[in-house]
Design an enzyme around this catalytic site. Structure first.
Site, PDB file in Angstrom:
ATOM      1  N   GLY A  44     -30.612  42.522  -0.259  1.00 35.31           N
ATOM      2  CA  GLY A  44     -29.133  43.291   0.123  1.00 35.31           C
ATOM      3  C   GLY A  44     -28.395  42.786   1.227  1.00 35.31           C
ATOM      4  N   ARG A  63     -31.637  41.240  -6.014  1.00 33.70           N
ATOM      5  CA  ARG A  63     -32.879  41.061  -6.234  1.00 33.70           C
ATOM      6  C   ARG A  63     -34.593  41.031  -7.391  1.00 33.70           C
ATOM      7  NH1 ARG A  63     -32.885  44.875  -1.753  1.00 33.70           N
ATOM      8  NH2 ARG A  63     -31.466  46.353  -1.099  1.00 33.70           N
ATOM      9  N   ASP A  86     -38.489  41.159   3.145  1.00 33.87           N
ATOM     10  CA  ASP A  86     -39.307  41.124   3.137  1.00 33.87           C
ATOM     11  C   ASP A  86     -39.114  40.207   1.196  1.00 33.87           C
ATOM     12  OD1 ASP A  86     -39.027  42.951   2.832  1.00 33.87           O
ATOM     13  OD2 ASP A  86     -40.585  44.193   3.391  1.00 33.87           O
ATOM     14  N   THR A 102     -32.403  40.984   7.532  1.00 38.70           N
ATOM     15  CA  THR A 102     -32.103  42.604   6.601  1.00 38.70           C
ATOM     16  C   THR A 102     -31.568  43.248   7.713  1.00 38.70           C
ATOM     17  OG1 THR A 102     -33.423  44.328   6.137  1.00 38.70           O
ATOM     18  CG2 THR A 102     -34.424  43.547   7.493  1.00 38.70           C
ATOM     19  N   ASP A 150     -32.497  46.311   7.927  1.00 38.24           N
ATOM     20  CA  ASP A 150     -33.085  47.096   8.462  1.00 38.24           C
ATOM     21  C   ASP A 150     -33.669  46.562   9.509  1.00 38.24           C
ATOM     22  OD1 ASP A 150     -32.359  48.824   6.752  1.00 38.24           O
ATOM     23  OD2 ASP A 150     -33.972  48.772   5.233  1.00 38.24           O
ATOM     24  N   ASP A 210     -36.827  45.131   9.726  1.00 38.64           N
ATOM     25  CA  ASP A 210     -37.531  45.271  10.090  1.00 38.64           C
ATOM     26  C   ASP A 210     -38.862  44.220   9.141  1.00 38.64           C
ATOM     27  OD1 ASP A 210     -37.335  45.137   7.293  1.00 38.64           O
ATOM     28  OD2 ASP A 210     -37.401  47.617   6.999  1.00 38.64           O
ATOM     29  N   ARG A 213     -35.187  52.135   5.500  1.00 42.92           N
ATOM     30  CA  ARG A 213     -36.554  52.698   4.757  1.00 42.92           C
ATOM     31  C   ARG A 213     -37.447  53.017   5.227  1.00 42.92           C
ATOM     32  NH1 ARG A 213     -34.686  51.293  -0.870  1.00 42.92           N
ATOM     33  NH2 ARG A 213     -36.895  51.590  -1.824  1.00 42.92           N
ATOM     34  N   HIS A 255     -23.667  52.161   2.196  1.00 42.64           N
ATOM     35  CA  HIS A 255     -23.165  50.561   2.241  1.00 42.64           C
ATOM     36  C   HIS A 255     -21.905  50.092   3.356  1.00 42.64           C
ATOM     37  CE1 HIS A 255     -25.876  51.044  -0.971  1.00 42.64           C
ATOM     38  NE2 HIS A 255     -26.149  49.468  -0.883  1.00 42.64           N
TER      39      HIS A 255
HETATM   40  O1  F6P Z   1     -33.408  46.805   1.957  1.00 45.87           O
HETATM   41  C1  F6P Z   1     -32.151  46.648   2.966  1.00 45.87           C
HETATM   42  C2  F6P Z   1     -31.237  48.137   2.829  1.00 45.87           C
HETATM   43  O2  F6P Z   1     -30.270  47.984   2.853  1.00 45.87           O
HETATM   44  C3  F6P Z   1     -31.875  49.384   2.750  1.00 45.87           C
HETATM   45  O3  F6P Z   1     -31.262  50.277   3.904  1.00 45.87           O
HETATM   46  C4  F6P Z   1     -31.855  50.072   1.560  1.00 45.87           C
HETATM   47  O4  F6P Z   1     -32.424  51.397   1.183  1.00 45.87           O
HETATM   48  C5  F6P Z   1     -31.020  49.261   0.394  1.00 45.87           C
HETATM   49  O5  F6P Z   1     -30.668  47.929   0.744  1.00 45.87           O
HETATM   50  C6  F6P Z   1     -29.957  49.536  -0.416  1.00 45.87           C
HETATM   51  O6  F6P Z   1     -29.851  49.107  -1.298  1.00 45.87           O
HETATM   52  P1  F6P Z   1     -28.928  48.437  -2.605  1.00 45.87           P
HETATM   53  O7  F6P Z   1     -27.250  47.576  -1.686  1.00 45.87           O
HETATM   54  O8  F6P Z   1     -29.468  47.882  -3.825  1.00 45.87           O
HETATM   55  O9  F6P Z   1     -28.351  49.970  -3.270  1.00 45.87           O
END
Ligand code: F6P
Length: 340
Positions: free
Chosen positions: A10, A70, A101, A123, A125, A127, A169, A270
């Site tokens: 992301g 991804r 990760d 990230t 998050d 994490d 997440r 987002h």
């Molecule tokens: O892993 C980072 C993150 O922003 C998470 O918090 C979220 O669940 C995910 O990516 C969303 O992914 P995408 O942008 O592919 O919808």
């Protein structure tokens, strides 16, 4: 020397600051190739050359000028073979992988196969373990806090319970910090599940005393009674993660049913990841980028840059992906003081 840099997973604010930091700190005899769309660009051989001019002023822009995906190149034999062929074909002496990760697990695997790889933790998050912060996180907390600030007046005017859903997440960092900063009356994060009865009790008490309520909930939170997190199980990415989303709506419906209070839900999603990075994230991204370049020049491969206190250090890539960094119980206990 030829170095490839890529951004995977992301996007988040600060990625361009890292790219600029790498390119600007590279000596003249080092050529930098920007691999497009994460690992996908190495499989499909899509790249651009990056010069100082290309990165001029990009540190203030959100997203990534290299695009992201991804893609997991080790999902199939064909993809991993292509990736290896292409690394040789374009003569990459090293790769700097900027990602969370999942991206870093690919970096660690390539490193164990003998490739020269350096990682930069990214990230929203926050994490990734063994680093105090990942860039982009600070921006997300600010955006989240600003949004929650704004929800107070509308919730109060209508006497409502508003559930606001934030990204996170498995780790509730954004939710706990944005919630704390903006005075959410209850904070629900994946690390510390609660029963629906407990949540109902918090809501009843707050509504009886104060007449409105804001609940900050992380997308990966699930009440104890629920078997699975709320999301779209038909949408699974190349690293096996389902698309999360919907817990705020789910909780708002249940709480309305159980208490009779007027409820609403808001998903920040987002919005937290978009737009210009804060000064903190611009600087952190810049420092990570410059340090990653230094590791390459020192031939210190198989490592990830990290923040410890106010110092940029490096740690083995495997340490970063071995565990996740969760919100510690002491921190959650601090947040609990302000519940209700
Ligand atoms: O892993 C980072 C993150 O922003 C998470 O918090 C979220 O669940 C995910 O990516 C969303 O992914 P995408 O942008 O592919 O919808």
């Amino acid at each position: 020397m030829r170095i490839g840099i890529l951004t995977g997973g992301g996007d988040c604010p600060g990625l361009n600051a890292v790219i600029r930091g790498i390119v600007k700190s590279a000596p003249d005899d080092v050529e930098i190739l920007g691999i497009m769309h994460g690992w996908k660009g190495l499989v499909d051989l899509e790249y651009i050359t990056l010069t100082d001019d290309d990165v001029e002023g990009i540190h203030i822009i959100g997203g990534t000028i290299l695009g992201t995906s991804r893609t997991n190149p080790f999902k199939s034999e064909e993809m991993s073979q292509k990736l290896e062929e292409n690394v040789k074909k374009i003569g990459l002496d090293a790769v700097i992988a900027i990602g969370g990760d999942d991206t870093l697990s690919v970096a660690a695997k390539l490193s164990s196969m003998g490739y020269n790889v350096v990682g930069v933790p990214k990230t929203i998050d926050n994490d990734v373990s063994n680093t105090d912060f990942t860039f982009g996180y600070h921006t997300a907390v600010n955006v989240g806090a600003d949004a929650i600030d704004r929800l107070h007046s509308t919730a109060k005017s209508h006497g409502r319970v508003i559930f606001v859903e934030l990204m996170g997440r498995e780790a509730g960092w954004i939710t706990i910090e944005a919630g704390l900063a903006a005075g959410a009356h209850l904070i629900l994060i994946p690390e510390y599940p609660m029963t629906i009865d407990e949540i109902v009790n918090y809501v009843k008490e707050r509504m009886e005393n104060k007449g409105y309520m804001i609940v900050a909930v992380a997308e990966g939170f699930k009440p104890t009674e629920l078997e699975n997190v709320v999301g779209d199980k038909s949408e699974i990415d190349a690293f096996g993660h389902i698309r999360l989303g919907g817990i705020a709506h789910y909780m708002a419906e249940i709480i309305k049913e159980r208490t009779g209070y007027d409820t609403r839900s808001v998903v920040l999603g987002h919005l937290l990841r978009g737009g210009t990075p804060t000064a903190f994230d611009r600087i952190l991204g810049t420092r990570y980028g410059v340090h990653a370049m230094k590791l390459v020049l020192d031939k210190d491969f198989g490592r990830m840059v990290a923040l410890k206190g106010n110092e940029i250090i490096s740690i083995p890539l495997e340490y970063a992906i071995a565990t996740k960094k969760y919100v510690p119980f002491d921190y959650y206990k601090l947040a609990q003081i302000f519940f209700g």
